[in-house]
Design an enzyme around this catalytic site. Structure first.
Site, PDB file in Angstrom:
ATOM      1  N   SER A 140      43.050  33.845  44.494  1.00 46.06           N
ATOM      2  CA  SER A 140      43.218  33.660  45.964  1.00 46.06           C
ATOM      3  C   SER A 140      41.952  34.529  46.711  1.00 46.06           C
ATOM      4  CB  SER A 140      44.458  34.342  46.652  1.00 46.06           C
ATOM      5  OG  SER A 140      44.498  34.741  47.910  1.00 46.06           O
ATOM      6  N   TYR A 167      51.155  40.894  47.846  1.00 45.05           N
ATOM      7  CA  TYR A 167      50.866  39.388  47.137  1.00 45.05           C
ATOM      8  C   TYR A 167      49.449  39.616  46.712  1.00 45.05           C
ATOM      9  CZ  TYR A 167      48.828  34.944  47.435  1.00 45.05           C
ATOM     10  OH  TYR A 167      48.230  34.003  47.019  1.00 45.05           O
ATOM     11  N   LYS A 171      47.833  39.204  42.682  1.00 49.45           N
ATOM     12  CA  LYS A 171      46.586  38.403  42.216  1.00 49.45           C
ATOM     13  C   LYS A 171      45.495  39.176  41.585  1.00 49.45           C
ATOM     14  CE  LYS A 171      48.413  34.227  43.385  1.00 49.45           C
ATOM     15  NZ  LYS A 171      48.880  33.351  42.351  1.00 49.45           N
TER      16      LYS A 171
END
Ligand code: UDP
Length: 356
Positions: A140, A167, A171
């Site tokens: 991302s 979050y 990643k």
């Protein structure tokens, strides 16, 4: 007879996974889909194909779509994975699975670390055990350290880390874990695709984004306003130093993004080690511009209110996609108008998503 080689797709019932499966099947690549359906609408019975995969069968010709195997389960479940790797010849893994809600990750960080990081560790270990050492990882743009205007457009060389939510940290940590693995074991190749803002739907209007609960992201929210599931759009800030004061992002059509994965798969065997690519258009569009374009697709004005900034948001983000163009031969081809038209096609046909 030579055994067919499958691509294992984790989280294949999700937005990006499902659109990528269409592209893989169209290219005659057999897929095994693993999804525990915690974030997607499941079939009525446990052994029933979830609606999204049924719809894929209506998009892709039967001789191609019959090459899709669905297994309901978690990508971090070693027992399920071991069975898959024993039964099927898996050539590579596309790893889309994982929780992805920014706000939820701040409230439940351990759930995010345990599922995204813990699950990925298990997946990698089982892959290693079975000699499968090729992965395309769903990363991302949030892995980049909070970008200021001087950092734009973001290239893959921009600093990563210091992420703004758990979050994004998952990643970032998974990317680092994969980098270390590739350094230690040269048989591994990982292509990490750093997505900017994937939006839109398949042009058929049969598959699209179907968030559970209140959408966190702009376009699914606007789409739900258009079908009157939400009264109006709250625009989070109109005092940013941008073209019209609202936030600017690099929106990329979901089908372009899906094609980025097949482009990565095409070069996976030629690459060595860990490589990351930005997948975006390189063009920034504001919230007001997106709202205007979507209103045009719908054919009427959509209600909105100006609100305070959302904590953690940056003014402007867009990427330099030239590395993907050079090394993956991939470029986004669809416009913001295409994104809005296809999103509206899906949302108007499926006002309540796959449960419609
Ligand atoms: N946004 C907004 N209202 C919403 C959701 C998002 O104004 O209900 C804005 C947000 O502040 C940002 C842009 O739309 O400027 C894109 O937000 P999104 O959450 O879709 O993507 P991200 O910020 O994670 O890139």
């Amino acid at each position: 007879m030579v055994a067919e080689e499958y691509v294992l797709v984790t989280g294949g019932a999700g937005f990006i996974g499902s659109h990528t499966i269409v592209e893989l099947l169209e290219k005659d690549i057999p897929v095994i889909v693993v999804d525990n359906m915690t974030n997607a609408v499941g079939g009525k019975e446990d052994d029933e194909l979830p609606p999204v995969l049924q719809r894929i069968k209506s998009i892709v010709p039967p001789e191609k779509s019959q090459r899709m195997v669905f297994i309901k389960g978690s990508y971090g479940d070693e027992e399920i994975l071991a069975k898959i790797f024993t039964k099927y010849k898996v050539s590579s893994v596309m790893h889309f699975g994982g929780f992805k809600a920014v706000g939820e990750s701040k409230k439940l960080p351990m759930m995010y670390y345990s599922n995204n990081l813990g699950g990925s560790m298990k997946l990698i270990q089982v892959m290693q055990k079975h000699g499968v050492t090729k992965m395309i990882f769903s990363s991302s743009a949030t892995v980049y350290s909070e970008p200021g205007p001087e950092d734009l457009p973001l290239t893959e060389k921009c600093p990563t880390g210091n992420c703004t939510c758990p979050y994004a940290s998952t990643k970032y940590f998974i990317e680092n874990m994969l980098k270390d693995l590739c350094h230690a074991d040269p048989s591994w190749t990982v292509i990490s695709l750093r997505y900017f803002n994937p939006v839109g739907a398949h042009p058929s209007g049969s598959i699209g984004e179907d968030p559970k609960g209140i959408p966190n992201n702009l376009m699914p929210y606007i789409a739900q306003v258009a079908v009157k599931r939400r009264s109006h759009l709250d625009i989070f800030g109109n005092d940013y130093p941008t073209k019209d004061g609202t936030g600017v992002r690099d929106y990329v059509h979901i089908v372009d993004l899906a094609k980025g994965h097949t482009a990565a798969l095409d070069v996976l065997d030629q690459k060595k080690g860990f490589v990351a690519y930005n997948l975006g258009t390189g063009v920034g569009t504001s919230v007001l511009e997106m709202l205007k374009c979507f209103s045009e697709a719908v054919g009427r004005e959509l209600p909105f209110k100006m609100c305070d900034r959302r904590p953690g948001d940056v003014a402007e983000v867009y990427c330099d996609p030239s590395l993907a163009a050079k090394e993956l031969n991939w470029r986004a081809t669809k416009t913001v108008a295409d994104m809005c038209r296809d999103l509206w096609s899906f949302q108007s046909k499926n006002p309540n998503g796959y449960a419609s």
